[in-house]
Motif scaffolding. Sequence first.
Motif, PDB file in Angstrom:
ATOM      1  N   CYS A 210       0.517  -2.837 -15.615  1.00 61.72           N
ATOM      2  CA  CYS A 210       1.754  -1.886 -16.141  1.00 61.72           C
ATOM      3  C   CYS A 210       1.454  -1.852 -17.414  1.00 61.72           C
ATOM      4  CB  CYS A 210       2.730  -2.083 -15.140  1.00 61.72           C
ATOM      5  SG  CYS A 210       4.237  -0.977 -15.747  1.00 61.72           S
ATOM      6  N   ASP A 211       1.481  -0.661 -18.255  1.00 61.85           N
ATOM      7  CA  ASP A 211       1.171  -0.673 -19.710  1.00 61.85           C
ATOM      8  C   ASP A 211       2.629  -0.739 -20.445  1.00 61.85           C
ATOM      9  OD1 ASP A 211       2.458   1.802 -19.176  1.00 61.85           O
ATOM     10  OD2 ASP A 211       0.740   2.919 -20.320  1.00 61.85           O
ATOM     11  N   CYS A 212       3.725  -0.946 -19.804  1.00 63.00           N
ATOM     12  CA  CYS A 212       4.910  -0.994 -20.736  1.00 63.00           C
ATOM     13  C   CYS A 212       5.844  -2.082 -20.105  1.00 63.00           C
ATOM     14  CB  CYS A 212       5.757   0.139 -20.391  1.00 63.00           C
ATOM     15  SG  CYS A 212       5.949   0.862 -18.707  1.00 63.00           S
ATOM     16  N   CYS A 213       5.292  -3.042 -19.689  1.00 62.60           N
ATOM     17  CA  CYS A 213       6.207  -4.263 -19.258  1.00 62.60           C
ATOM     18  C   CYS A 213       5.592  -5.833 -19.763  1.00 62.60           C
ATOM     19  CB  CYS A 213       6.251  -4.327 -17.840  1.00 62.60           C
ATOM     20  SG  CYS A 213       7.062  -3.230 -16.878  1.00 62.60           S
ATOM     21  N   ARG A 214       6.415  -6.380 -20.554  1.00 61.15           N
ATOM     22  CA  ARG A 214       5.937  -7.618 -21.169  1.00 61.15           C
ATOM     23  C   ARG A 214       5.319  -8.559 -20.270  1.00 61.15           C
ATOM     24  NH1 ARG A 214      11.529  -9.256 -20.354  1.00 61.15           N
ATOM     25  NH2 ARG A 214      11.611 -10.881 -18.971  1.00 61.15           N
ATOM     26  N   LEU A 215       4.333  -9.417 -20.909  1.00 61.45           N
ATOM     27  CA  LEU A 215       3.769 -10.561 -20.217  1.00 61.45           C
ATOM     28  C   LEU A 215       4.539 -11.686 -20.052  1.00 61.45           C
ATOM     29  CD1 LEU A 215       0.383 -10.247 -21.854  1.00 61.45           C
ATOM     30  CD2 LEU A 215       0.655  -9.591 -19.657  1.00 61.45           C
ATOM     31  N   ALA A 216       4.270 -12.692 -19.063  1.00 65.72           N
ATOM     32  CA  ALA A 216       5.187 -14.080 -19.218  1.00 65.72           C
ATOM     33  C   ALA A 216       4.186 -14.901 -19.245  1.00 65.72           C
ATOM     34  CB  ALA A 216       5.915 -14.048 -18.154  1.00 65.72           C
ATOM     35  N   ARG A 235      -2.910   3.411  -6.130  1.00 61.94           N
ATOM     36  CA  ARG A 235      -2.534   4.327  -7.188  1.00 61.94           C
ATOM     37  C   ARG A 235      -1.419   4.125  -8.245  1.00 61.94           C
ATOM     38  NH1 ARG A 235       0.331   8.980  -7.607  1.00 61.94           N
ATOM     39  NH2 ARG A 235      -0.664  10.810  -8.646  1.00 61.94           N
ATOM     40  N   ASN A 236      -0.191   3.617  -7.597  1.00 62.32           N
ATOM     41  CA  ASN A 236       0.864   3.368  -8.436  1.00 62.32           C
ATOM     42  C   ASN A 236       1.702   2.437  -7.861  1.00 62.32           C
ATOM     43  OD1 ASN A 236       1.954   4.171 -10.726  1.00 62.32           O
ATOM     44  ND2 ASN A 236       2.809   5.984 -10.260  1.00 62.32           N
ATOM     45  N   LEU A 237       1.389   1.351  -7.305  1.00 59.79           N
ATOM     46  CA  LEU A 237       2.295   0.285  -6.780  1.00 59.79           C
ATOM     47  C   LEU A 237       2.619  -0.809  -7.877  1.00 59.79           C
ATOM     48  CD1 LEU A 237       1.747  -0.188  -2.853  1.00 59.79           C
ATOM     49  CD2 LEU A 237       3.578   0.907  -3.793  1.00 59.79           C
ATOM     50  N   ARG A 238       3.596  -1.026  -8.260  1.00 58.48           N
ATOM     51  CA  ARG A 238       3.934  -2.013  -9.394  1.00 58.48           C
ATOM     52  C   ARG A 238       4.793  -2.909  -9.006  1.00 58.48           C
ATOM     53  NH1 ARG A 238       3.066   1.416 -14.259  1.00 58.48           N
ATOM     54  NH2 ARG A 238       2.575   3.312 -13.624  1.00 58.48           N
ATOM     55  N   ASP A 239       3.891  -4.216  -8.593  1.00 60.72           N
ATOM     56  CA  ASP A 239       4.343  -5.581  -8.270  1.00 60.72           C
ATOM     57  C   ASP A 239       4.048  -6.535  -9.050  1.00 60.72           C
ATOM     58  OD1 ASP A 239       5.783  -4.120  -6.327  1.00 60.72           O
ATOM     59  OD2 ASP A 239       4.542  -4.510  -4.680  1.00 60.72           O
ATOM     60  N   HIS A 240       4.203  -7.701  -8.951  1.00 62.14           N
ATOM     61  CA  HIS A 240       4.142  -8.734 -10.015  1.00 62.14           C
ATOM     62  C   HIS A 240       2.993  -9.761  -9.536  1.00 62.14           C
ATOM     63  CE1 HIS A 240       7.681  -7.604 -11.605  1.00 62.14           C
ATOM     64  NE2 HIS A 240       7.273  -7.800 -12.882  1.00 62.14           N
ATOM     65  N   VAL A 241       2.324 -10.356 -10.171  1.00 61.54           N
ATOM     66  CA  VAL A 241       1.082 -11.169  -9.953  1.00 61.54           C
ATOM     67  C   VAL A 241       1.346 -12.454 -11.003  1.00 61.54           C
ATOM     68  CG1 VAL A 241      -0.430  -9.379  -9.100  1.00 61.54           C
ATOM     69  CG2 VAL A 241      -0.426 -10.191 -11.610  1.00 61.54           C
ATOM     70  N   VAL A 242       0.746 -13.417 -10.671  1.00 65.87           N
ATOM     71  CA  VAL A 242       0.432 -14.543 -11.504  1.00 65.87           C
ATOM     72  C   VAL A 242      -1.136 -14.983 -11.519  1.00 65.87           C
ATOM     73  CG1 VAL A 242       1.036 -17.020 -12.228  1.00 65.87           C
ATOM     74  CG2 VAL A 242       2.699 -15.410 -11.311  1.00 65.87           C
ATOM     75  N   VAL A 256       2.652 -12.085  -6.071  1.00 66.88           N
ATOM     76  CA  VAL A 256       3.909 -12.664  -5.833  1.00 66.88           C
ATOM     77  C   VAL A 256       4.675 -12.168  -4.610  1.00 66.88           C
ATOM     78  CG1 VAL A 256       6.116 -13.497  -6.803  1.00 66.88           C
ATOM     79  CG2 VAL A 256       4.290 -13.261  -8.215  1.00 66.88           C
ATOM     80  N   SER A 257       4.798 -10.815  -4.346  1.00 70.18           N
ATOM     81  CA  SER A 257       5.503 -10.350  -3.314  1.00 70.18           C
ATOM     82  C   SER A 257       4.946  -8.807  -3.200  1.00 70.18           C
ATOM     83  CB  SER A 257       7.040 -10.261  -3.434  1.00 70.18           C
ATOM     84  OG  SER A 257       7.346  -9.507  -4.669  1.00 70.18           O
ATOM     85  N   GLU A 258       5.345  -8.300  -1.928  1.00 72.29           N
ATOM     86  CA  GLU A 258       5.116  -6.925  -1.783  1.00 72.29           C
ATOM     87  C   GLU A 258       6.294  -6.042  -1.778  1.00 72.29           C
ATOM     88  OE1 GLU A 258       2.358  -6.109   1.616  1.00 72.29           O
ATOM     89  OE2 GLU A 258       1.026  -7.659   0.959  1.00 72.29           O
ATOM     90  N   ASP A 259       6.698  -5.848  -3.144  1.00 74.24           N
ATOM     91  CA  ASP A 259       8.018  -5.099  -3.061  1.00 74.24           C
ATOM     92  C   ASP A 259       7.692  -3.514  -2.912  1.00 74.24           C
ATOM     93  OD1 ASP A 259       9.192  -7.385  -3.789  1.00 74.24           O
ATOM     94  OD2 ASP A 259       8.685  -6.859  -6.209  1.00 74.24           O
ATOM     95  N   ASP A 260       6.692  -2.960  -2.986  1.00 77.02           N
ATOM     96  CA  ASP A 260       6.171  -1.690  -2.660  1.00 77.02           C
ATOM     97  C   ASP A 260       6.831  -0.636  -3.625  1.00 77.02           C
ATOM     98  OD1 ASP A 260       4.487  -2.324  -1.064  1.00 77.02           O
ATOM     99  OD2 ASP A 260       5.657  -1.875   0.593  1.00 77.02           O
ATOM    100  N   TRP A 261       6.982  -1.072  -5.096  1.00 76.71           N
ATOM    101  CA  TRP A 261       7.711  -0.151  -6.034  1.00 76.71           C
ATOM    102  C   TRP A 261       6.423   0.846  -6.542  1.00 76.71           C
ATOM    103  CZ3 TRP A 261      10.392  -1.619 -11.011  1.00 76.71           C
ATOM    104  CH2 TRP A 261      11.314  -0.577 -11.437  1.00 76.71           C
ATOM    105  N   ALA A 262       6.659   2.205  -5.948  1.00 73.51           N
ATOM    106  CA  ALA A 262       5.937   3.102  -6.541  1.00 73.51           C
ATOM    107  C   ALA A 262       6.540   3.814  -7.288  1.00 73.51           C
ATOM    108  CB  ALA A 262       5.260   4.080  -5.206  1.00 73.51           C
ATOM    109  N   ILE A 263       6.274   3.988  -8.638  1.00 76.98           N
ATOM    110  CA  ILE A 263       7.141   4.631  -9.622  1.00 76.98           C
ATOM    111  C   ILE A 263       6.179   5.237 -10.790  1.00 76.98           C
ATOM    112  CG2 ILE A 263       7.623   2.476 -10.841  1.00 76.98           C
ATOM    113  CD1 ILE A 263      10.205   3.765 -11.704  1.00 76.98           C
ATOM    114  N   ASP A 264       6.161   6.319 -10.958  1.00 81.19           N
ATOM    115  CA  ASP A 264       5.377   7.400 -11.921  1.00 81.19           C
ATOM    116  C   ASP A 264       6.502   7.107 -13.160  1.00 81.19           C
ATOM    117  OD1 ASP A 264       3.394   8.435 -13.510  1.00 81.19           O
ATOM    118  OD2 ASP A 264       3.972  10.474 -12.604  1.00 81.19           O
TER     119      ASP A 264
END
Length: 400
Positions: A210-216, A235-242, A256-264
């Motif tokens: 995702c191009d607008c969220c910081r890295l940790a 296509r557009n699910l924005r969930d977290h990875v490590v 990390v989890s399957e939140d299924d946040w599809a957001i444009d």
Amino acid sequence: MIRLAILLAAGLLAAPAPASAHDGHEAKPAAQPKCAEVSLRCAKSATPAFGADGRMWIIWSAAGRVYVSASADKGASFAAPVAVSDPAEAMDDNGEARPKLLATRSGALVAIYAQRMDNRYNGKVFFTRSTDGGHSFAKPQPMLDGIGQRFETLVQAPSGRITAAWLDTRNRIAAKAAGQDYNDTGVALAWSDDDGASFTGKAIKADYACDCCRLAMALDRDGTPLLAWRHVFGRNLRDHVVAKVKDDAPLAPKRVSEDDWAIDACPRHGPSLGVGADGAWNIVWFTGGKRRQGLFFARSDDEGASFSEPQGFGAANRLASHPQVLARDGRVWRAWKEFDGTTTAIQTQSSADQGKTWDAPRQAAATNDASDHPLLVSDGTVTYLSWLTRDEGYRLVALP
């Protein structure tokens, strides 16, 4: 998207939403008068770092430049600011994106930051260092020749190697110039084996961030760097990875989890990552997914092969946002913002049993005006909340 717009309109984010493929989906906060001072009073964000000698350093941008200052009394007072960067028209500094500082094991200071190079938030990452105790910094060097870098961060391993990471759109920019349909953002890495004087590698090691969220970034128990980011699945699910950084190999992200946040749109909510002496990967994040909404905590005891069931925290009716996590000496701390319509408060909790149970949330600080995101930092003995607010200035609050 309603929740994101409320957060922005409430003044909880210090800068306008980033221009990206999702432009036009977020409300913009009212413009503030330009502040011409170089002091923290004009900063949007402030990021601390502790040196081996116990001194606290802080880095910020103001009046178009990046500055560093030292404090010998845990933030009660600061030395005169020292300029780190050349003058620039716009720094990439809005809470999510912010200058960073590393106090190396040898005593050097390495600064990394990004300039916005156009009105589309295409950034260019620079780095520099001080070898004279922060009295002066070398001329900043660009990490890459081109543009398209943001959300830079860095960490030093016990071996002395410094790993830098950032989000990188160079492939997208090249494809657009060639008339190709490509809209991917990569996670790039570089290494320094000379205490931050130079960096090598500088290659994209994972796609679809995702191009607008910081890295940790954090160090694993064995001293290997770990990275967490918001990943784009399908296509557009924005969930977290490590992912664990393994020499020059491509990153292998673990979901990390399957939140299924599809957001444009731009979530503008990156994760936070902390590793304790037990080697567990602790992560906190925000989601607005189909399966869950709000702030969540999870941990992995097997290097990302599995993660615990996401554990919600924070008050949804107070717009809980921007979580942080830190693990040290058998305890885990987390901090986050809440807003009741008038007051922004930082809530904190700690756990002594690996995140299974937590003490009651306690308010560590509050303000009625604009504020930075909360940060958690440790000097090796005490865990602190670091927070910059417009009215109260910089605060470093020791946490129980």
